[in-house]
Design a protein around this motif. Structure first.
Motif, PDB file in Angstrom:
ATOM      1  N   UNK A  82       2.436 -29.437 -31.956  1.00 33.63           N
ATOM      2  CA  UNK A  82       2.264 -28.328 -31.020  1.00 33.63           C
ATOM      3  C   UNK A  82       3.341 -27.268 -31.237  1.00 33.63           C
ATOM      4  N   UNK A  83       4.553 -27.684 -31.619  1.00 35.02           N
ATOM      5  CA  UNK A  83       5.627 -26.718 -31.873  1.00 35.02           C
ATOM      6  C   UNK A  83       5.323 -25.868 -33.088  1.00 35.02           C
ATOM      7  N   UNK A  84       4.598 -26.413 -34.043  1.00 33.18           N
ATOM      8  CA  UNK A  84       4.324 -25.688 -35.266  1.00 33.18           C
ATOM      9  C   UNK A  84       3.206 -24.674 -35.087  1.00 33.18           C
ATOM     10  N   UNK A  85       2.296 -24.911 -34.148  1.00 33.15           N
ATOM     11  CA  UNK A  85       1.222 -23.959 -33.885  1.00 33.15           C
ATOM     12  C   UNK A  85       1.746 -22.812 -33.040  1.00 33.15           C
ATOM     13  N   UNK A  86       1.257 -21.587 -33.322  1.00 33.61           N
ATOM     14  CA  UNK A  86       1.675 -20.479 -32.459  1.00 33.61           C
ATOM     15  C   UNK A  86       1.095 -20.670 -31.057  1.00 33.61           C
ATOM     16  N   UNK A  87       1.870 -20.262 -30.057  1.00 32.30           N
ATOM     17  CA  UNK A  87       1.428 -20.384 -28.679  1.00 32.30           C
ATOM     18  C   UNK A  87       0.505 -19.223 -28.317  1.00 32.30           C
ATOM     19  N   UNK A  88      -0.437 -19.502 -27.428  1.00 31.89           N
ATOM     20  CA  UNK A  88      -1.259 -18.431 -26.879  1.00 31.89           C
ATOM     21  C   UNK A  88      -0.335 -17.465 -26.141  1.00 31.89           C
ATOM     22  N   UNK A  89      -0.796 -16.262 -25.901  1.00 27.46           N
ATOM     23  CA  UNK A  89       0.021 -15.251 -25.238  1.00 27.46           C
ATOM     24  C   UNK A  89       0.492 -15.734 -23.866  1.00 27.46           C
ATOM     25  N   UNK A  90      -0.398 -16.325 -23.075  1.00 31.36           N
ATOM     26  CA  UNK A  90      -0.008 -16.786 -21.745  1.00 31.36           C
ATOM     27  C   UNK A  90       0.943 -17.977 -21.825  1.00 31.36           C
ATOM     28  N   UNK A  91       0.741 -18.846 -22.777  1.00 29.13           N
ATOM     29  CA  UNK A  91       1.630 -19.994 -22.948  1.00 29.13           C
ATOM     30  C   UNK A  91       3.016 -19.524 -23.407  1.00 29.13           C
ATOM     31  N   UNK A  92       3.047 -18.532 -24.298  1.00 28.72           N
ATOM     32  CA  UNK A  92       4.318 -17.984 -24.779  1.00 28.72           C
ATOM     33  C   UNK A  92       5.080 -17.339 -23.610  1.00 28.72           C
ATOM     34  N   UNK A  93       4.344 -16.598 -22.776  1.00 29.34           N
ATOM     35  CA  UNK A  93       4.949 -15.949 -21.611  1.00 29.34           C
ATOM     36  C   UNK A  93       5.525 -17.003 -20.658  1.00 29.34           C
ATOM     37  N   UNK A  94       4.770 -18.079 -20.407  1.00 30.49           N
ATOM     38  CA  UNK A  94       5.258 -19.161 -19.546  1.00 30.49           C
ATOM     39  C   UNK A  94       6.512 -19.805 -20.127  1.00 30.49           C
ATOM     40  N   UNK A  95       6.478 -20.061 -21.429  1.00 21.95           N
ATOM     41  CA  UNK A  95       7.621 -20.656 -22.122  1.00 21.95           C
ATOM     42  C   UNK A  95       8.867 -19.788 -21.921  1.00 21.95           C
ATOM     43  N   UNK A  96       8.728 -18.494 -22.155  1.00 22.74           N
ATOM     44  CA  UNK A  96       9.851 -17.580 -22.027  1.00 22.74           C
ATOM     45  C   UNK A  96      10.355 -17.493 -20.588  1.00 22.74           C
ATOM     46  N   UNK A  97       9.453 -17.507 -19.618  1.00 24.26           N
ATOM     47  CA  UNK A  97       9.858 -17.463 -18.215  1.00 24.26           C
ATOM     48  C   UNK A  97      10.593 -18.750 -17.825  1.00 24.26           C
ATOM     49  N   UNK A  98      10.141 -19.876 -18.343  1.00 26.24           N
ATOM     50  CA  UNK A  98      10.813 -21.152 -18.066  1.00 26.24           C
ATOM     51  C   UNK A  98      12.234 -21.127 -18.641  1.00 26.24           C
ATOM     52  N   UNK A  99      12.365 -20.672 -19.873  1.00 26.44           N
ATOM     53  CA  UNK A  99      13.685 -20.626 -20.509  1.00 26.44           C
ATOM     54  C   UNK A  99      14.614 -19.675 -19.743  1.00 26.44           C
ATOM     55  N   UNK A 100      14.113 -18.523 -19.334  1.00 26.00           N
ATOM     56  CA  UNK A 100      14.935 -17.569 -18.583  1.00 26.00           C
ATOM     57  C   UNK A 100      15.381 -18.171 -17.243  1.00 26.00           C
ATOM     58  N   UNK A 101      14.463 -18.812 -16.539  1.00 27.05           N
ATOM     59  CA  UNK A 101      14.808 -19.447 -15.262  1.00 27.05           C
ATOM     60  C   UNK A 101      15.811 -20.580 -15.481  1.00 27.05           C
ATOM     61  N   UNK A 102      15.618 -21.345 -16.558  1.00 25.71           N
ATOM     62  CA  UNK A 102      16.539 -22.451 -16.857  1.00 25.71           C
ATOM     63  C   UNK A 102      17.929 -21.928 -17.174  1.00 25.71           C
ATOM     64  N   UNK A 103      18.024 -20.836 -17.909  1.00 21.06           N
ATOM     65  CA  UNK A 103      19.332 -20.261 -18.214  1.00 21.06           C
ATOM     66  C   UNK A 103      20.072 -19.921 -16.923  1.00 21.06           C
TER      67      UNK A 103
END
Length: 193
Positions: A5-26
């Motif tokens: 799953x890490x090797x496949x590109x993420x869908x736009x919404x999944x990428x956005x969720x990933x980035x929001x999670x990382x920002x909140x975690x920071x």
């Protein structure tokens, strides 16, 4: 997330969720250390707990991403300083960036040292350690060549100084003290007049 799953590109919404999670975690890890609530991180990111766990199956996997992103940003700042400042000024500006990062991560180092599951996070992420040491070493070498830093100072010494300042000031939540201590350390790395 599985390796395939890490090797496949993420869908736009999944990428956005990933980035929001990382920002909140920071934000949460900086405020509360590694024990920050994963549920609160998910809530702040605007996603469900299942979405967080789909991207990050463990607290450690989220910590590694946050740590890696911060190291990349610091290395990028080192290159920017080297390109736009004199060697001595570049090193000092980057040390201030590193000190600011350490202050923003107040409690993270201590949490990592005291949590048995995550205590080896820095040791397992050797590429991050090597990158930050290389960034420091390059700036230091340039500053030493320009004669603005003592020749006996090592990159590891500078990283240890900033880490020590962070550990000493983390309970006080006093960025001014951290900056004063860094100024004292900077005076100590300058050549004798």
């Amino acid at each position: 997330m599985t390796e395939s799953a890490r090797q496949r590109p993420l869908r736009v919404d999944a990428r956005r969720n990933y980035e929001r999670i990382v920002a909140a975690a920071q934000e949460m890890f900086a405020a509360d250390g590694v024990g920050a609530s994963l549920e609160e991180i998910a809530r702040r990111a605007g996603v469900g707990s299942a979405t967080l766990h789909r991207h990050f199956p463990s607290r450690r996997s989220l910590l590694e991403v946050v740590f890696h992103d911060r190291v990349e940003a610091l290395c990028s700042r080192a290159r920017e300083h080297a390109a736009h400042s004199s060697p001595g000024d570049a090193l000092l500006a980057w040390l201030r960036d590193l000190n600011t990062y350490a202050a923003a991560s107040r409690g993270l180092a201590a949490s990592l040292l005291h949590d048995g599951r995550d205590a080896d996070l820095l040791h397992h992420n050797e590429s991050c350690r090597a990158a930050i040491t290389a960034a420091a070493a390059e700036l230091l070498h340039r500053a030493q060549q320009a004669g603005t830093v003592r020749p006996d100072v090592r990159a590891e010494d500078l990283l240890a100084l900033v880490n020590a300042i962070s550990l000493v000031t983390e309970q006080h939540d006093d960025d001014a003290q951290a900056n004063r201590l860094l100024d004292i350390a900077i005076d100590g790395i300058r050549p004798s007049r």
